[in-house]
Scaffold this active site. Structure first.
Site, mmCIF file in Angstrom:
data_model
loop_
_atom_site.group_PDB
_atom_site.id
_atom_site.type_symbol
_atom_site.label_atom_id
_atom_site.label_comp_id
_atom_site.label_asym_id
_atom_site.label_seq_id
_atom_site.Cartn_x
_atom_site.Cartn_y
_atom_site.Cartn_z
ATOM 1 N N LYS A 103 -12.811 -3.965 -5.776
ATOM 2 C CA LYS A 103 -13.437 -3.126 -6.282
ATOM 3 C C LYS A 103 -12.571 -1.870 -6.714
ATOM 4 C CE LYS A 103 -16.642 -0.375 -6.012
ATOM 5 N NZ LYS A 103 -17.307 0.093 -4.973
ATOM 6 N N LYS A 149 -6.350 -10.989 -7.494
ATOM 7 C CA LYS A 149 -7.610 -11.034 -6.775
ATOM 8 C C LYS A 149 -8.853 -9.898 -7.396
ATOM 9 C CE LYS A 149 -9.039 -10.647 -2.150
ATOM 10 N NZ LYS A 149 -8.643 -10.494 -0.651
ATOM 11 N N LYS A 184 0.494 -1.388 0.019
ATOM 12 C CA LYS A 184 -0.175 0.024 -0.237
ATOM 13 C C LYS A 184 0.882 1.363 -0.247
ATOM 14 C CE LYS A 184 -4.410 -1.339 1.641
ATOM 15 N NZ LYS A 184 -5.322 -1.591 2.875
#
Ligand code: TRP
Length: 333
Positions: free
Chosen positions: A199, A196, A114
């Site tokens: 969204k 994966k 991240k």
């Protein structure tokens, strides 16, 4: 009879959950709630470790709660609440920060990942995300944490922190086990089936949300990336796209992978995709109907949100007080 286990899991308030969230987590939770003492939390404080638009975050948190109920989680059976409504989470997270080493946090692959994706905002919350997650879990004396494989490292760290604290003082926390269910565990992107389903993918054709229109669902499945040999056969390495669709179909219908291969052994991809699309539409349609009805019942939903917070508050304070006492924070009886 086997004793009921305490089960805790958290989900980010991403607004519209994906088919991956549903088949990989939420559907499993609806089953667990009948057998165990389940606690499910919408982790809005984890969500703000990356920038959020206030208006969106507020709406998504509400929508996430309504969707969990629409998917079949029952507030009479499971404890459902929003993380920021229960102050013990932030409080225990601070305390646990003092028992978590920077070396441990530095090793977290999610943090590394991240911080490279949000290099303009590598904040301290992103760094200490795992100790907040440990606090979520340890507050409720959790036995089992159902999560995806990508959370394995965080569960390991939670266990290490619990063991460290128990050894420094006296037994305080139950040391939780991760539980990584296999069925439907990992729904992959429809466009890049080695990633994966998420969204946050910039390609909207990569994912299906729970509230998508039937025609959009059929289209997205039709456009799903496959291969050119036109054989419905499970082979993750060489046929990742088709294998993903087989997984989705098998998870929805409960049929084994072999049975799915047999069922479509003499049909091409077109017909198979049609069946997968229809299965997805069929499983989502009652969820969508409930969501539409429930979203309008704002007072009712807010009442459930409040009750969840109250219950979680009284349960979590027991552990928090114990921890404060053991550490030596001064308390007045
Ligand atoms: N980090 C988890 C995820 O991204 C969400 C989460 C937060 C969680 N707190 C938790 C999961 C506690 C299980 C238990 O999926």
């Amino acid at each position: 009879m086997e004793e009921k286990k305490i089960i805790f899991s958290g989900i980010q308030p991403s607004g519209y959950f994906t088919l991956g969230n549903y088949l990989g987590a939420i559907k499993n939770w609806t089953r667990l709630q009948h057998e165990h003492n389940c606690i499910f939390c919408i982790v809005d404080m984890h969500a703000i470790t990356v920038r959020q638009e206030p208006k969106n975050l507020r709406q998504r948190t509400y929508d996430s709660f309504v969707q969990l109920i629409s998917c079949g989680l029952d507030p009479e059976k499971a404890l459902l609440f929003i993380q920021s409504h229960v102050p013990a989470h932030a409080e225990l997270a601070w305390l646990l920060n003092c028992y978590t080493y920077m070396g441990e946090l530095n090793r977290m692959t999610q943090f590394k990942d991240k911080s490279s994706r949000h290099s303009e905002n590598i904040n301290a919350g992103l760094y200490t995300y795992p100790s907040l997650m440990a606090a979520d879990i340890l507050l409720y004396q959790t036995d089992m944490v159902p999560v995806g494989e990508d959370q394995k490292q965080h569960i390991e760290l939670t266990r290490d922190i619990a063991i460290r604290f128990n050894n420094s003082y006296s037994p305080t926390f139950v040391v939780p086990e991760g539980y990584f269910p296999k069925a439907g565990a990992r729904v992959m992107s429809l466009q890049e089936p080695d990633k994966k389903m998420s969204k946050s993918d910039e390609n909207v054709n990569a994912y299906i949300t729970l509230l998508e229109e039937p025609s959009v669902i059929m289209n997205k499945v039709k456009r799903a990336v496959t291969d050119s040999d036109n054989q419905v056969r499970y082979d993750i390495k060489n046929k990742a796209g088709i294998s993903n669709l087989i997984d989705i179909y098998s998870s929805i219908t409960g049929k084994s992978i072999q049975d799915v291969e047999k069922e479509f052994s003499s049909t091409g991809y077109g017909q198979f995709k049609n069946a997968v699309g229809e299965a997805v539409v069929e499983i989502l349609s009652p969820i969508q109907k409930r969501f539409k009805e429930l979203s309008k019942e704002k007072d009712y939903i807010n009442q459930l949100i409040k009750e969840g917070a109250q219950k979680a508050d009284s349960r979590s304070y027991k552990t928090l007080n114990k921890v404060m006492r053991k550490i030596g924070l001064y308390q007045v009886k």
